[in-house]
Design an enzyme around this catalytic site. Structure first.
Site, PDB file in Angstrom:
ATOM      1  N   TYR A 297       0.846  -1.215   0.000  1.00 35.28           N
ATOM      2  CA  TYR A 297       0.000   0.000   0.000  1.00 35.28           C
ATOM      3  C   TYR A 297       0.873   1.255   0.000  1.00 35.28           C
ATOM      4  CZ  TYR A 297      -3.152   3.583   1.912  1.00 35.28           C
ATOM      5  OH  TYR A 297      -3.867   4.734   2.125  1.00 35.28           O
TER       6      TYR A 297
HETATM    7  N1  NAP Z   1      -9.087   6.582   5.800  1.00 33.54           N
HETATM    8  C1  NAP Z   1      -7.810   6.693   6.131  1.00 33.54           C
HETATM    9  O1  NAP Z   1      -7.437   6.508   7.304  1.00 33.54           O
HETATM   10  C2  NAP Z   1      -6.808   7.085   5.098  1.00 33.54           C
HETATM   11  C3  NAP Z   1      -5.506   7.426   5.522  1.00 33.54           C
HETATM   12  C4  NAP Z   1      -4.563   7.802   4.578  1.00 33.54           C
HETATM   13  C5  NAP Z   1      -4.898   7.832   3.245  1.00 33.54           C
HETATM   14  N2  NAP Z   1      -6.150   7.475   2.845  1.00 33.54           N
HETATM   15  C6  NAP Z   1      -6.456   7.524   1.407  1.00 33.54           C
HETATM   16  O2  NAP Z   1      -7.568   8.345   1.215  1.00 33.54           O
HETATM   17  C7  NAP Z   1      -8.328   7.906   0.093  1.00 33.54           C
HETATM   18  C8  NAP Z   1      -9.779   7.733   0.489  1.00 33.54           C
HETATM   19  O3  NAP Z   1      -9.820   6.816   1.566  1.00 33.54           O
HETATM   20  P1  NAP Z   1     -11.177   6.508   2.371  1.00 33.54           P
HETATM   21  O4  NAP Z   1     -10.763   5.872   3.655  1.00 33.54           O
HETATM   22  O5  NAP Z   1     -12.025   7.717   2.360  1.00 33.54           O
HETATM   23  O6  NAP Z   1     -11.795   5.401   1.416  1.00 33.54           O
HETATM   24  P2  NAP Z   1     -13.114   4.482   1.559  1.00 33.54           P
HETATM   25  O7  NAP Z   1     -13.984   4.931   2.681  1.00 33.54           O
HETATM   26  O8  NAP Z   1     -12.627   3.076   1.551  1.00 33.54           O
HETATM   27  O9  NAP Z   1     -13.794   4.802   0.155  1.00 33.54           O
HETATM   28  C9  NAP Z   1     -13.091   4.468  -0.999  1.00 33.54           C
HETATM   29  C10 NAP Z   1     -13.637   5.217  -2.177  1.00 33.54           C
HETATM   30  O10 NAP Z   1     -12.873   4.825  -3.324  1.00 33.54           O
HETATM   31  C11 NAP Z   1     -13.713   4.170  -4.259  1.00 33.54           C
HETATM   32  N3  NAP Z   1     -13.036   3.021  -4.839  1.00 33.54           N
HETATM   33  C12 NAP Z   1     -12.345   2.052  -4.202  1.00 33.54           C
HETATM   34  N4  NAP Z   1     -11.886   1.142  -5.090  1.00 33.54           N
HETATM   35  C13 NAP Z   1     -12.314   1.551  -6.312  1.00 33.54           C
HETATM   36  C14 NAP Z   1     -12.178   1.036  -7.622  1.00 33.54           C
HETATM   37  N5  NAP Z   1     -11.536  -0.104  -7.878  1.00 33.54           N
HETATM   38  N6  NAP Z   1     -12.743   1.702  -8.628  1.00 33.54           N
HETATM   39  C15 NAP Z   1     -13.418   2.837  -8.404  1.00 33.54           C
HETATM   40  N7  NAP Z   1     -13.585   3.379  -7.183  1.00 33.54           N
HETATM   41  C16 NAP Z   1     -13.045   2.732  -6.151  1.00 33.54           C
HETATM   42  C17 NAP Z   1     -14.948   3.768  -3.486  1.00 33.54           C
HETATM   43  O11 NAP Z   1     -16.038   3.759  -4.381  1.00 33.54           O
HETATM   44  P3  NAP Z   1     -17.256   2.684  -4.319  1.00 33.54           P
HETATM   45  O12 NAP Z   1     -17.401   2.250  -2.900  1.00 33.54           O
HETATM   46  O13 NAP Z   1     -18.415   3.439  -4.869  1.00 33.54           O
HETATM   47  O14 NAP Z   1     -16.823   1.601  -5.188  1.00 33.54           O
HETATM   48  C18 NAP Z   1     -15.073   4.870  -2.453  1.00 33.54           C
HETATM   49  O15 NAP Z   1     -15.715   5.997  -2.986  1.00 33.54           O
HETATM   50  C19 NAP Z   1      -7.648   6.627  -0.381  1.00 33.54           C
HETATM   51  O16 NAP Z   1      -6.790   6.899  -1.463  1.00 33.54           O
HETATM   52  C20 NAP Z   1      -6.840   6.175   0.816  1.00 33.54           C
HETATM   53  O17 NAP Z   1      -5.708   5.416   0.450  1.00 33.54           O
HETATM   54  C21 NAP Z   1      -7.110   7.103   3.736  1.00 33.54           C
END
Ligand code: NAP
Length: 246
Positions: A152
């Protein structure tokens, strides 16, 4: 009164949940017409409805970012965009012996290949129009070793390097390219980890807590805005600070 982003169009990937949804809502509130992307039609409709209910403009485009054909179709359906937010991402936690080729490839495809293809398809249009802003969502795990997050973190470290390359490639034509690297954030994605695990990670930050999606959206919005007019190729850490050793 005109809003700051009136007349501009923004594509936000992964805007059906979590951080992406918060970014889409803020961009729309500032006047941007938002292309809400994700896979889940219902959650897409709900984001669009929330934006419309607040008086904003949005439409949903579904695409699976693990498929390069789908990524290119998304770019075509989005049309001319002024703001691109590469937010969608997946995390598959595992030790190195337990990381399969499939897990590695899946994270690379969604977290770094899809942004590469989207920038390749959309940044030339921004450059031709002489303006644009691209912000990608990375992670603290791209620079700090995090257990069971090698693949990741590597996929996001690639995204950070690409951010600097794109800043150089399109900067002279008025396109700024930056990234935000969040620490732990409450989202549907991290909910699956269980609250206690997430809060334990939150306690490893200087601020001692987990972030809300809106706090990350604010950092992204700053980089998008003209307030960041002299900032490009930067990775803004929104990780609650790093505790000192010793
Ligand atoms: N949450 C954390 O603690 C954290 C920390 C550091 C960085 N990040 C980064 O922040 C970003 C958002 O994270 P989050 O935690 O908000 O994510 P999340 O709640 O898991 O939501 C993921 C989003 O990405 C979409 N997605 C995932 N796989 C996909 C695919 N194959 N094709 C199209 N869409 C896809 C999902 O769409 P659908 O569900 O509609 O498919 C959803 O809208 C990510 O890049 C993650 O690596 C998150």
């Amino acid at each position: 009164m005109t809003a700051e982003l009136d007349g501009s169009t923004a594509l936000v990937t992964g805007a059906t949940a979590g951080i992406g949804r918060a970014i889409a809502l803020r961009l729309a509130a500032l006047g941007a017409s938002v292309v809400v992307h994700g896979r889940d039609e219902q959650r897409g409709a709900s984001t669009v409805e929330e934006i419309a209910a607040a008086g904003g403009k949005a439409r949903f485009v579904a695409a699976d970012l693990s498929s390069s054909e789908d990524v290119l179709r998304l770019a075509a359906e989005a049309g001319e965009v002024d703001i691109l937010i590469n937010n969608a991402g997946i995390y598959r936690f595992a030790s190195t012996p337990d990381t399969t080729a499939e897990m590695f490839d899946a994270q690379m495809a969604v977290n770094s290949r899809a942004p590469m293809l989207l920038v390749g398809a959309l940044a030339p249009g921004m450059a031709a129009r002489g303006r644009g802003s691209i912000v990608s969502v990375s992670t603290a795990a791209a620079t700090t070793p995090v257990r069971e997050s090698g693949a990741y973190g590597a996929s996001k470290a690639a995204l950070e390097l690409l951010t600097r390359v794109w800043a150089d490639e399109f900067g002279a034509q008025g396109v700024r390219v930056n990234a935000v690297a969040p620490g732990p954030v409450y989202t549907p994605g991290t909910e699956e980890m269980g609250g206690e695990t997430l809060q334990a990670i939150g306690r490893t930050t200087v601020l001692g807590r987990v972030a809300n999606p809106e706090e990350i959206a604010e950092a992204v919005l700053f980089l998008v805005s003209s307030r960041a007019s002299y900032i490009t190729g930067a990775v803004l850490e929104a990780r609650g600070g790093q505790l000192a050793i010793g």
